[in-house]
Design a protein around this motif. Sequence first.
Motif, PDB file in Angstrom:
ATOM      1  N   GLU A 229     -18.136  16.858   4.281  1.00  0.00           N
ATOM      2  CA  GLU A 229     -17.843  18.284   5.294  1.00  0.00           C
ATOM      3  C   GLU A 229     -17.395  19.305   4.474  1.00  0.00           C
ATOM      4  OE1 GLU A 229     -18.627  18.221   8.673  1.00  0.00           O
ATOM      5  OE2 GLU A 229     -19.463  16.196   8.612  1.00  0.00           O
ATOM      6  N   PHE A 230     -17.443  19.352   3.201  1.00  0.00           N
ATOM      7  CA  PHE A 230     -16.792  20.221   2.345  1.00  0.00           C
ATOM      8  C   PHE A 230     -17.841  21.376   1.927  1.00  0.00           C
ATOM      9  CE2 PHE A 230     -13.612  17.180   2.644  1.00  0.00           C
ATOM     10  CZ  PHE A 230     -12.301  17.942   2.926  1.00  0.00           C
ATOM     11  N   TYR A 231     -18.756  21.688   2.907  1.00  0.00           N
ATOM     12  CA  TYR A 231     -19.675  22.654   2.437  1.00  0.00           C
ATOM     13  C   TYR A 231     -19.834  24.073   3.236  1.00  0.00           C
ATOM     14  CZ  TYR A 231     -22.024  20.964   6.856  1.00  0.00           C
ATOM     15  OH  TYR A 231     -22.213  20.465   8.299  1.00  0.00           O
ATOM     16  N   PHE A 232     -20.615  24.890   2.962  1.00  0.00           N
ATOM     17  CA  PHE A 232     -20.787  26.167   3.898  1.00  0.00           C
ATOM     18  C   PHE A 232     -21.241  25.858   5.244  1.00  0.00           C
ATOM     19  CE2 PHE A 232     -22.134  30.473   4.517  1.00  0.00           C
ATOM     20  CZ  PHE A 232     -21.192  31.026   4.295  1.00  0.00           C
ATOM     21  N   LYS A 233     -20.576  25.882   6.062  1.00  0.00           N
ATOM     22  CA  LYS A 233     -21.112  25.798   7.576  1.00  0.00           C
ATOM     23  C   LYS A 233     -21.653  26.768   8.051  1.00  0.00           C
ATOM     24  CE  LYS A 233     -18.578  21.562   8.864  1.00  0.00           C
ATOM     25  NZ  LYS A 233     -17.863  21.167   7.505  1.00  0.00           N
ATOM     26  N   SER A 234     -22.623  26.682   9.068  1.00  0.00           N
ATOM     27  CA  SER A 234     -23.166  27.845   9.815  1.00  0.00           C
ATOM     28  C   SER A 234     -22.230  28.187  10.790  1.00  0.00           C
ATOM     29  CB  SER A 234     -24.718  27.531  10.319  1.00  0.00           C
ATOM     30  OG  SER A 234     -24.451  26.243  11.252  1.00  0.00           O
ATOM     31  N   ALA A 235     -22.446  29.305  11.370  1.00  0.00           N
ATOM     32  CA  ALA A 235     -21.769  29.821  12.722  1.00  0.00           C
ATOM     33  C   ALA A 235     -21.938  29.020  13.708  1.00  0.00           C
ATOM     34  CB  ALA A 235     -22.411  31.268  12.780  1.00  0.00           C
ATOM     35  N   GLY A 236     -23.071  28.453  13.829  1.00  0.00           N
ATOM     36  CA  GLY A 236     -23.173  27.436  15.010  1.00  0.00           C
ATOM     37  C   GLY A 236     -22.549  26.224  15.056  1.00  0.00           C
ATOM     38  N   GLU A 237     -22.403  25.816  13.606  1.00  0.00           N
ATOM     39  CA  GLU A 237     -21.525  24.234  13.236  1.00  0.00           C
ATOM     40  C   GLU A 237     -20.042  24.663  13.533  1.00  0.00           C
ATOM     41  OE1 GLU A 237     -23.627  21.710  10.058  1.00  0.00           O
ATOM     42  OE2 GLU A 237     -23.359  23.946   9.321  1.00  0.00           O
ATOM     43  N   MET A 238     -19.776  25.666  13.020  1.00  0.00           N
ATOM     44  CA  MET A 238     -18.119  26.311  13.218  1.00  0.00           C
ATOM     45  C   MET A 238     -17.691  26.591  14.582  1.00  0.00           C
ATOM     46  SD  MET A 238     -16.644  25.912  10.344  1.00  0.00           S
ATOM     47  CE  MET A 238     -15.171  27.053  10.391  1.00  0.00           C
TER      48      MET A 238
ATOM     49  N   LEU B  89      -6.795  26.832  10.748  1.00  0.00           N
ATOM     50  CA  LEU B  89      -7.505  25.546  11.664  1.00  0.00           C
ATOM     51  C   LEU B  89      -8.700  25.101  10.697  1.00  0.00           C
ATOM     52  CD1 LEU B  89      -7.395  26.546  15.301  1.00  0.00           C
ATOM     53  CD2 LEU B  89      -5.446  25.403  14.121  1.00  0.00           C
ATOM     54  N   GLN B  90      -8.786  23.680  10.344  1.00  0.00           N
ATOM     55  CA  GLN B  90      -9.957  23.403   9.709  1.00  0.00           C
ATOM     56  C   GLN B  90     -10.181  21.894  10.594  1.00  0.00           C
ATOM     57  OE1 GLN B  90      -8.991  22.919   5.529  1.00  0.00           O
ATOM     58  NE2 GLN B  90      -9.624  25.185   5.138  1.00  0.00           N
ATOM     59  N   ASN B  91     -11.602  21.501  10.200  1.00  0.00           N
ATOM     60  CA  ASN B  91     -11.934  20.506  10.945  1.00  0.00           C
ATOM     61  C   ASN B  91     -13.071  19.742   9.865  1.00  0.00           C
ATOM     62  OD1 ASN B  91     -13.165  18.154  12.198  1.00  0.00           O
ATOM     63  ND2 ASN B  91     -13.241  19.307  14.170  1.00  0.00           N
ATOM     64  N   HIS B  92     -12.662  18.695   9.220  1.00  0.00           N
ATOM     65  CA  HIS B  92     -13.705  18.212   8.116  1.00  0.00           C
ATOM     66  C   HIS B  92     -13.719  16.789   8.512  1.00  0.00           C
ATOM     67  CE1 HIS B  92     -11.795  21.517   5.722  1.00  0.00           C
ATOM     68  NE2 HIS B  92     -12.931  21.729   5.493  1.00  0.00           N
ATOM     69  N   GLY B  93     -13.682  16.425   9.607  1.00  0.00           N
ATOM     70  CA  GLY B  93     -13.644  15.135  10.197  1.00  0.00           C
ATOM     71  C   GLY B  93     -12.641  14.135   9.747  1.00  0.00           C
ATOM     72  N   MET B  94     -11.492  14.633   9.562  1.00  0.00           N
ATOM     73  CA  MET B  94     -10.281  13.951   8.983  1.00  0.00           C
ATOM     74  C   MET B  94      -9.490  13.563  10.051  1.00  0.00           C
ATOM     75  SD  MET B  94      -9.992  15.962   5.560  1.00  0.00           S
ATOM     76  CE  MET B  94      -8.261  15.451   5.239  1.00  0.00           C
TER      77      MET B  94
ATOM     78  N   MET C  16     -22.609  23.972  -1.352  1.00  0.00           N
ATOM     79  CA  MET C  16     -23.282  25.014  -0.386  1.00  0.00           C
ATOM     80  C   MET C  16     -23.708  24.121   0.547  1.00  0.00           C
ATOM     81  SD  MET C  16     -23.775  27.877  -0.329  1.00  0.00           S
ATOM     82  CE  MET C  16     -24.603  29.188   0.873  1.00  0.00           C
ATOM     83  N   ASP C  17     -24.346  22.923   0.480  1.00  0.00           N
ATOM     84  CA  ASP C  17     -25.068  22.286   1.452  1.00  0.00           C
ATOM     85  C   ASP C  17     -24.532  20.872   1.433  1.00  0.00           C
ATOM     86  OD1 ASP C  17     -27.011  24.509   2.265  1.00  0.00           O
ATOM     87  OD2 ASP C  17     -27.769  23.746   0.436  1.00  0.00           O
ATOM     88  N   ARG C  18     -24.659  20.167   2.783  1.00  0.00           N
ATOM     89  CA  ARG C  18     -24.237  18.730   2.811  1.00  0.00           C
ATOM     90  C   ARG C  18     -24.794  17.820   1.986  1.00  0.00           C
ATOM     91  NH1 ARG C  18     -22.132  16.036   7.545  1.00  0.00           N
ATOM     92  NH2 ARG C  18     -22.592  18.015   9.034  1.00  0.00           N
ATOM     93  N   LYS C  19     -25.942  18.276   1.740  1.00  0.00           N
ATOM     94  CA  LYS C  19     -26.716  17.235   0.641  1.00  0.00           C
ATOM     95  C   LYS C  19     -26.103  17.402  -0.697  1.00  0.00           C
ATOM     96  CE  LYS C  19     -30.401  20.816  -0.205  1.00  0.00           C
ATOM     97  NZ  LYS C  19     -30.009  21.070  -1.505  1.00  0.00           N
ATOM     98  N   ASP C  20     -25.142  18.250  -1.094  1.00  0.00           N
ATOM     99  CA  ASP C  20     -24.798  18.531  -2.415  1.00  0.00           C
ATOM    100  C   ASP C  20     -23.469  17.542  -2.422  1.00  0.00           C
ATOM    101  OD1 ASP C  20     -26.675  20.387  -3.093  1.00  0.00           O
ATOM    102  OD2 ASP C  20     -25.461  21.896  -2.127  1.00  0.00           O
TER     103      ASP C  20
END
Length: 245
Positions: A111-120, A44-49, A79-83
């Motif tokens: 949204e295709f960055y390395f998300k934290s555990a909290g975000e997931m 399951l994935q969620n990239h806001g699509m 790695m990060d959203r800012k990238d």
Amino acid sequence: FIALSSCIRGEVAHNVNRENVPRATKVAAQYAEIMGPNNFFLELQNHGMESQDRINRDIVAIGKKLDIPIVATNNCHYMDRKDFRAHEILLCLQTGKTISDPYRMQYPADEFYFKSAGEMIELFKDTPEAIENTVKIAERCELALEFDKLNLPDYPVPESFTLETYLEDQSRQGLNLRYEELEKLGIKFDKAVYEARLDEELGIIKRMGYPGYFLIVWDFIRYAKERDIPVGPGRGSAAGSVVAY
């Protein structure tokens, strides 16, 4: 072994996205049978699509129907959203496009960055088992890196040779061929310089434990050249060595 069903371009999600749930179900069942019980997971994935909400609902339903566990994942292209912006530029460089080109390859969100555990956990709060399964998968994985050991294929050498002596034999034969080429071109050179360089390099390669590596690379490069398969330019210091030459 553990296998996951992949992103929206994976066979299961792709068929769901094309509204071919029966085909997606059949494919998922095949993978589950191949991998065995609890070794295949539906992602399951969620990239806001927008399409992913529908895809996720159908994948959860397929999982329940076939008793296949689900797992939450996130495509990581930076790695990060800012990238996100830098990634967009790199894609343009890769594909020969410009940022202003409306038809260029691009991702629909940042949204295709390395998300934290909290975000997931927040993204998949409606399917907590998908988060729990990420931990279960991690606990089943074991990776031990032996940094003091070279893990290379065993290169077969002729009888009476070792990796070290065969590399030296082929290097000296190759150097003699280079001598002949230079002589035909009328180029003057000092053999002693080349011989000394060859001895020095072979000594370093042997001490570093790399004879097998050089023979493996030589083998597939030779194979390619014999079949007119293009071979790209070498990189790094090894590519400029007499042994490689």
